[in-house]
Write a protein that holds these residues in place. Sequence first.
Motif, PDB file in Angstrom:
ATOM      1  N   LYS A 371       5.650 -13.263  -0.330  1.00  0.00           N
ATOM      2  CA  LYS A 371       5.281 -11.902  -0.723  1.00  0.00           C
ATOM      3  C   LYS A 371       4.289 -11.290   0.255  1.00  0.00           C
ATOM      4  O   LYS A 371       4.385 -10.113   0.623  1.00  0.00           O
ATOM      5  CB  LYS A 371       4.663 -11.901  -2.131  1.00  0.00           C
ATOM      6  CG  LYS A 371       5.662 -11.816  -3.269  1.00  0.00           C
ATOM      7  CD  LYS A 371       4.910 -11.566  -4.568  1.00  0.00           C
ATOM      8  CE  LYS A 371       5.875 -11.335  -5.712  1.00  0.00           C
ATOM      9  NZ  LYS A 371       5.161 -10.996  -6.959  1.00  0.00           N
ATOM     10  N   TYR A 372       3.342 -12.116   0.697  1.00  0.00           N
ATOM     11  CA  TYR A 372       2.348 -11.609   1.642  1.00  0.00           C
ATOM     12  C   TYR A 372       3.021 -11.189   2.939  1.00  0.00           C
ATOM     13  O   TYR A 372       2.737 -10.113   3.480  1.00  0.00           O
ATOM     14  CB  TYR A 372       1.271 -12.669   1.919  1.00  0.00           C
ATOM     15  CG  TYR A 372       0.245 -12.185   2.921  1.00  0.00           C
ATOM     16  CD1 TYR A 372      -0.841 -11.416   2.502  1.00  0.00           C
ATOM     17  CD2 TYR A 372       0.393 -12.442   4.279  1.00  0.00           C
ATOM     18  CE1 TYR A 372      -1.761 -10.937   3.419  1.00  0.00           C
ATOM     19  CE2 TYR A 372      -0.523 -11.963   5.200  1.00  0.00           C
ATOM     20  CZ  TYR A 372      -1.595 -11.217   4.765  1.00  0.00           C
ATOM     21  OH  TYR A 372      -2.486 -10.730   5.683  1.00  0.00           O
ATOM     22  N   LEU A 373       3.928 -12.016   3.433  1.00  0.00           N
ATOM     23  CA  LEU A 373       4.632 -11.670   4.679  1.00  0.00           C
ATOM     24  C   LEU A 373       5.426 -10.380   4.506  1.00  0.00           C
ATOM     25  O   LEU A 373       5.421  -9.517   5.391  1.00  0.00           O
ATOM     26  CB  LEU A 373       5.571 -12.800   5.097  1.00  0.00           C
ATOM     27  CG  LEU A 373       4.947 -14.142   5.482  1.00  0.00           C
ATOM     28  CD1 LEU A 373       6.020 -15.078   6.009  1.00  0.00           C
ATOM     29  CD2 LEU A 373       3.842 -13.978   6.505  1.00  0.00           C
ATOM     30  N   LEU A 374       6.090 -10.243   3.365  1.00  0.00           N
ATOM     31  CA  LEU A 374       6.906  -9.035   3.137  1.00  0.00           C
ATOM     32  C   LEU A 374       6.029  -7.796   3.028  1.00  0.00           C
ATOM     33  O   LEU A 374       6.390  -6.723   3.543  1.00  0.00           O
ATOM     34  CB  LEU A 374       7.724  -9.215   1.845  1.00  0.00           C
ATOM     35  CG  LEU A 374       8.810 -10.290   1.882  1.00  0.00           C
ATOM     36  CD1 LEU A 374       9.431 -10.453   0.500  1.00  0.00           C
ATOM     37  CD2 LEU A 374       9.888  -9.949   2.899  1.00  0.00           C
ATOM     38  N   ASN A 375       4.904  -7.932   2.382  1.00  0.00           N
ATOM     39  CA  ASN A 375       4.058  -6.754   2.139  1.00  0.00           C
ATOM     40  C   ASN A 375       3.148  -6.373   3.307  1.00  0.00           C
ATOM     41  O   ASN A 375       2.787  -5.211   3.461  1.00  0.00           O
ATOM     42  CB  ASN A 375       3.174  -6.998   0.896  1.00  0.00           C
ATOM     43  CG  ASN A 375       3.978  -7.015  -0.378  1.00  0.00           C
ATOM     44  OD1 ASN A 375       5.008  -6.355  -0.478  1.00  0.00           O
ATOM     45  ND2 ASN A 375       3.541  -7.785  -1.369  1.00  0.00           N
ATOM     46  N   HIS A 376       2.817  -7.352   4.134  1.00  0.00           N
ATOM     47  CA  HIS A 376       1.768  -7.076   5.130  1.00  0.00           C
ATOM     48  C   HIS A 376       2.124  -7.417   6.584  1.00  0.00           C
ATOM     49  O   HIS A 376       1.432  -6.984   7.497  1.00  0.00           O
ATOM     50  CB  HIS A 376       0.495  -7.852   4.759  1.00  0.00           C
ATOM     51  CG  HIS A 376      -0.032  -7.537   3.398  1.00  0.00           C
ATOM     52  ND1 HIS A 376      -0.663  -6.344   3.095  1.00  0.00           N
ATOM     53  CD2 HIS A 376       0.016  -8.231   2.232  1.00  0.00           C
ATOM     54  CE1 HIS A 376      -0.999  -6.336   1.813  1.00  0.00           C
ATOM     55  NE2 HIS A 376      -0.604  -7.481   1.270  1.00  0.00           N
TER      56      HIS A 376
END
Length: 378
Positions: A371-376
């Motif tokens: 999720k972090y990679l996708l969002n940021h």
Amino acid sequence: MEQKTALVLGGGGARGAYEIGVWRALREQKMEIHMVTGTSVGSINGAMVAQDDYELAESLWKEIDTEMVLDIHPQAKSQDPESDSRKTGAMKPEDALLYLKEIFVHKGVGTQGLNQLLRKYVEEEKIRSSPVLYGLVTAKMPNLKEKQVLEGVRLFIDDIPEGKLHDFIMASSSFFPAMQAYEIDGTQYIDGGYVDQVPVSMTVERGATRVIAVELNPENPFHKKETKKPQELIWIRSLWDLGNILVFDKKNTRRLMELGYLDARKAFELNQGEYYTFEKEAFLEEEVKQADSAAKVFELDPLRIYSRQSLQESIKEQLQALKKKKWSPEVGGKMLVMATAEKIMQLPKESRDALKEYKGVVLMEEKRAIKYLLNHIL
């Protein structure tokens, strides 16, 4: 009611360097400590707090090693400098066997070195005249032939006879059976951790309304969390492995001091994070766990305070480095997270959004990292 703040320092041997880092954070906040109690190594650090000798405590911990504390066989005194075990102060198997031999032959490792250190650095008169009330916990060695049970001994400085402070700190720190029991006036004493690992209750009995409790050894089977509660109780503990309690390793000591400092700052909401540490308000509340998981999956430096930007830059560097590597068990988990996130990014927006909320079999930490990679990042 007048507020009384108590600092309670748990037992944990070589892990005690962590408590010095906590103390550093409290000093930076100019927090007034009215009372300090400790068990085992916490009783030693607590004495330094009562003396108000932070610089002395820090320098001592940075220089201390195993042979300065324990009277052990010369072969057990050193470790291979290149050994991975030094990352967390772990003990190599061959060293562990030498320790076991010392324990069985001498009924515990001797502690004359520790006794000499205490008498050099702990000043009884300073503690007796200190505005910070000092207390410790030890336990009387049970006599099994007489069917005696383990008896806890909780003492404040005004309960300890003149000239006996060093002896009772030694008693509190005698981690039997790894270390020899300590005799005072014909009575054998052992480590206070057997009866009260983090002595919060005794501070409440003396009027503490706010307690900052530092826990080093949560796996101790004798540690009971049931305790008399003050009006405010703040627990400080690490999620990281703090290392072997009997191995005093200078490299690990510096690591522990920094972890204690950062965890204390997070406990007082000066920073964000769980395993890792982020600048205050760097992330929204729901983003913090994602950022923390991403940092853990990609094995970033846990001793650094990350801003939103520096975390992104650090993870991007990790991703670039991964793309140049071949698959191996060591990097397989990171590659899976990276590949999964990249595949999701290729899907239509509706599918991407649905997958972000997927509650299937993907491990929670990896899911948050994705999720972090996708969002940021991607």
